[in-house]
Design an enzyme around this catalytic site. Structure first.
Site, PDB file in Angstrom:
ATOM      1  N   SER A   1      -3.141   5.790   7.786  1.00  0.00           N
ATOM      2  CA  SER A   1      -3.420   4.427   8.095  1.00  0.00           C
ATOM      3  C   SER A   1      -4.853   4.229   8.705  1.00  0.00           C
ATOM      4  O   SER A   1      -5.553   5.344   8.904  1.00  0.00           O
ATOM      5  CB  SER A   1      -2.687   3.970   9.412  1.00  0.00           C
ATOM      6  OG  SER A   1      -2.743   4.702  10.480  1.00  0.00           O
TER       7      SER A   1
ATOM      8  N   HIS B   1       4.516   0.655  12.534  1.00  0.00           N
ATOM      9  CA  HIS B   1       3.491   1.342  13.660  1.00  0.00           C
ATOM     10  C   HIS B   1       3.482   0.118  14.630  1.00  0.00           C
ATOM     11  O   HIS B   1       3.056  -1.131  14.228  1.00  0.00           O
ATOM     12  CB  HIS B   1       2.200   1.678  13.179  1.00  0.00           C
ATOM     13  CG  HIS B   1       1.284   2.306  14.046  1.00  0.00           C
ATOM     14  ND1 HIS B   1       1.876   3.019  15.138  1.00  0.00           N
ATOM     15  CD2 HIS B   1       0.109   2.200  14.127  1.00  0.00           C
ATOM     16  CE1 HIS B   1       0.788   3.435  15.875  1.00  0.00           C
ATOM     17  NE2 HIS B   1      -0.289   2.777  15.261  1.00  0.00           N
TER      18      HIS B   1
ATOM     19  N   GLN C   1      -5.232  -5.840   9.874  1.00  0.00           N
ATOM     20  CA  GLN C   1      -4.756  -7.351   9.522  1.00  0.00           C
ATOM     21  C   GLN C   1      -3.530  -7.925  10.265  1.00  0.00           C
ATOM     22  O   GLN C   1      -3.440  -9.117  10.035  1.00  0.00           O
ATOM     23  CB  GLN C   1      -4.402  -7.140   7.786  1.00  0.00           C
ATOM     24  CG  GLN C   1      -5.478  -6.503   7.063  1.00  0.00           C
ATOM     25  CD  GLN C   1      -5.306  -6.434   5.768  1.00  0.00           C
ATOM     26  OE1 GLN C   1      -4.020  -6.908   5.253  1.00  0.00           O
ATOM     27  NE2 GLN C   1      -5.938  -5.918   4.823  1.00  0.00           N
TER      28      GLN C   1
ATOM     29  N   GLU D   1      -2.130  12.009  15.720  1.00  0.00           N
ATOM     30  CA  GLU D   1      -3.095  11.918  14.560  1.00  0.00           C
ATOM     31  C   GLU D   1      -4.457  12.025  14.759  1.00  0.00           C
ATOM     32  O   GLU D   1      -5.172  12.642  14.063  1.00  0.00           O
ATOM     33  CB  GLU D   1      -2.788  10.520  13.884  1.00  0.00           C
ATOM     34  CG  GLU D   1      -3.176   9.107  14.591  1.00  0.00           C
ATOM     35  CD  GLU D   1      -2.658   8.099  14.235  1.00  0.00           C
ATOM     36  OE1 GLU D   1      -1.483   7.965  13.351  1.00  0.00           O
ATOM     37  OE2 GLU D   1      -2.987   6.787  14.489  1.00  0.00           O
TER      38      GLU D   1
ATOM     39  N   GLY E   1       0.953  -1.496  -0.005  1.00  0.00           N
ATOM     40  CA  GLY E   1       0.075   0.190   0.007  1.00  0.00           C
ATOM     41  C   GLY E   1       0.944   1.329   0.029  1.00  0.00           C
ATOM     42  O   GLY E   1       2.052   1.209  -0.399  1.00  0.00           O
ATOM     43  N   SER E   2       0.552   2.227   0.737  1.00  0.00           N
ATOM     44  CA  SER E   2       1.194   3.458   0.608  1.00  0.00           C
ATOM     45  C   SER E   2       2.666   3.489   1.314  1.00  0.00           C
ATOM     46  O   SER E   2       3.611   3.948   0.672  1.00  0.00           O
ATOM     47  CB  SER E   2       0.352   4.575   1.476  1.00  0.00           C
ATOM     48  OG  SER E   2       1.051   5.868   1.390  1.00  0.00           O
ATOM     49  N   GLN E   3       2.613   3.019   2.594  1.00  0.00           N
ATOM     50  CA  GLN E   3       3.909   2.860   3.139  1.00  0.00           C
ATOM     51  C   GLN E   3       4.474   1.800   2.455  1.00  0.00           C
ATOM     52  O   GLN E   3       5.877   1.782   2.183  1.00  0.00           O
ATOM     53  CB  GLN E   3       3.595   2.626   4.671  1.00  0.00           C
ATOM     54  CG  GLN E   3       3.117   3.724   5.635  1.00  0.00           C
ATOM     55  CD  GLN E   3       4.380   4.847   5.854  1.00  0.00           C
ATOM     56  OE1 GLN E   3       5.563   4.329   5.331  1.00  0.00           O
ATOM     57  NE2 GLN E   3       4.408   5.813   6.405  1.00  0.00           N
TER      58      GLN E   3
END
Length: 489
Positions: free
Chosen positions: A413, A131, A109, A220, A45-47
């Protein structure tokens, strides 16, 4: 019970307070320890994609492990990896030979993914996270012969890549899990990984899984995402009620956060406030003090719920309910007037974003300081609190400039998105009530440059510059000399 709540009081305090700003010379070995090693990233994904691109450009051997079903269906992760010419395989084909397995799947997940990975990983391999939620907020025991490390860039994955391409990087936290440092080499591997993403150029904190999670969730939920989302919606609606063109109002908010927070990167709150005229600065200061006063209880409640684990329990329950709350909040956000605002093709000059955005400046100042102060009161160290409040804010604002709140919520996230909505649900009516009584010159038009009282201006400047976040910020920003400036939207 989660891992954090199994610790005694002393252990909790020690882990929350763990924070050390690392010297540049500690990265002199670069990423040699990972050269010629097999590094497998789980999830693209993005990360996952953007860290992998940086690591490959730094000379490392990167491949991606995806579920068999993802490969068969050629889902977005498969597209991301193959389009960028990475080797892709299923867990069984790649994990057993990997020296470093980096789990960059969504937080929800992690439990199932890590359970599968442990069965396949070889002895003395490293398991990496970006994370620590799965470790800290759930009681996740990892095989004792596996070293567990974390490298956490303090921004969305898209910005990890963009800053690297500019020849810089993003501030990063690294950690080794206390229960899993089998080879006593966890810190060296984490340093090499951080070097490979470019984090060493922007500053690295040696932290703990606990400190990263508790500070990350707080940042966040409040200033980084929750306050930006709430303020975007409220400010846009206020601009419309004062007869501003919807396109102008949308552009002022969408690009205003990015333009204004750019000054934070280079000179903190002090520089951001210095971009205002003297009369506007005093007005923004007064507004920010009012915002802090009525927001304090909400910020403290979020911090308390994060420390106790109450927030995580509620979010995990929503996962079990198939993200019912998350999806409802996402739908509501998508259909807000700000998200639906029309394009505006006229240019807004950089200074106009400041002059017409006194309220926005005040909200940023209040949110940054309040988030920082609340973390410090909870035992989090100043360096960590700075990274999770002021430092990451311009990088989040960049995402809003691309596609408004939709883009921000897509690249952060799943945990951050849930926390953002949770905060915004409570903050929105409070902030909306406050802006009913502000002046038109606080948002959407400029305040006249009136004469000011010298003593009042001196006192305001002194209070701004001597706030603890400004003191630690000056120290940390001295490490970040090569930050590139944005092009004003």
């Amino acid at each position: 019970m989660n891992y954090f709540n199994t610790l005694n009081f002393r252990q909790k305090i020690n882990q929350i307070k763990k924070c050390r700003f690392m010297e540049k010379k500690e990265f002199n070995k670069k990423n040699e320890i990972l050269k010629n090693k097999k590094i497998v990233i789980v999830g693209c994904g993005s990360q996952g994609l953007n860290q992998g691109l940086n690591m490959r450009d730094s000379g490392l051997n990167i491949s991606y492990a995806l579920r068999k079903n993802s490969i068969l269906k050629k889902n977005q992760s498969w597209i991301n990896a193959t389009k960028n010419n990475f080797l892709v395989g299923d867990y069984e084909s790649l994990i057993p030979n990997a020296d470093l397995v980096i789990n960059l799947t969504p937080d929800k997940q992690h439990s199932n993914v890590v359970k599968e990975l442990q069965k396949l990983m070889k002895k003395d391999a490293c398991l990496g996270y970006s994370h620590g939620f799965n470790i800290v907020e759930k009681l996740r025991n990892i095989r004792k012969d596996i070293t567990v490390i974390m490298v956490a860039p303090k921004c969305p994955g898209t910005e990890v890549r963009e800053e690297y391409k500019r020849g810089f990087g993003v501030g990063t936290l690294i950690a080794v899990h206390n229960e899993n440092d089998y080879s006593n080499m966890g810190l060296e591997v984490a340093k090499a990984w951080a070097f490979s993403t470019g984090g060493h150029r922007a500053g690295v904190l040696e932290s703990s899984f606990v400190a990263e999670v508790k500070s990350d969730l707080m940042g966040e939920q409040t200033i980084l995402c929750g306050m930006l989302q709430t303020a975007s919606l409220v400010c846009y609606e206020k601009l419309i009620t004062t007869q501003n063109h919807p396109g102008y109002a949308g552009k002022l908010i969408q690009f205003g956060w990015e333009t204004i927070t750019e000054s934070l990167k280079h000179g903190g709150i002090t520089l951001m406030m210095d971009r205002l005229s003297n009369s506007s600065k005093i007005r923004a200061f007064k507004l920010s003090q009012e915002i802090k006063e009525f927001s304090q209880n909400l910020f403290q409640k979020h911090m308390d719920d994060i420390i106790s684990g109450d927030f995580s329990s509620k979010m995990i329950q929503d996962w079990k309910n198939k993200d019912q709350n998350l999806l409802n909040w996402r739908y509501k956000t998508k259909n807000t007037s700000f998200e639906q605002s029309p394009d505006y093709d006229k240019k807004i000059l950089e200074q106009e974003y400041y002059d017409h955005g006194i309220l926005m400046v005040a909200i940023l100042k209040a949110g940054i300081e309040l988030s920082f102060e609340t973390m410090i009161q909870s035992g989090i160290m100043e360096e960590s609190a700075y990274y999770e409040s002021l430092h990451e804010l311009p990088l989040i604002a960049n995402t809003i400039a691309r596609k408004k709140l939709y883009e921000m919520n897509m690249v952060i996230s799943d945990t951050a998105e849930y926390g953002n909505y949770l905060f915004s649900e409570s903050a929105y009516p409070i902030l909306k009530e406050f802006v009913k009584n502000i002046n038109n010159t606080d948002l959407g038009s400029a305040l006249p440059r009136n004469s000011v009282n010298n003593i009042e201006l001196y006192n305001v400047n002194t209070m701004i510059r001597n706030h603890p976040i400004e003191i630690i910020g000056r120290k940390l920003r001295s490490y970040m000399k090569n930050m590139k400036t944005i092009i004003v939207g």
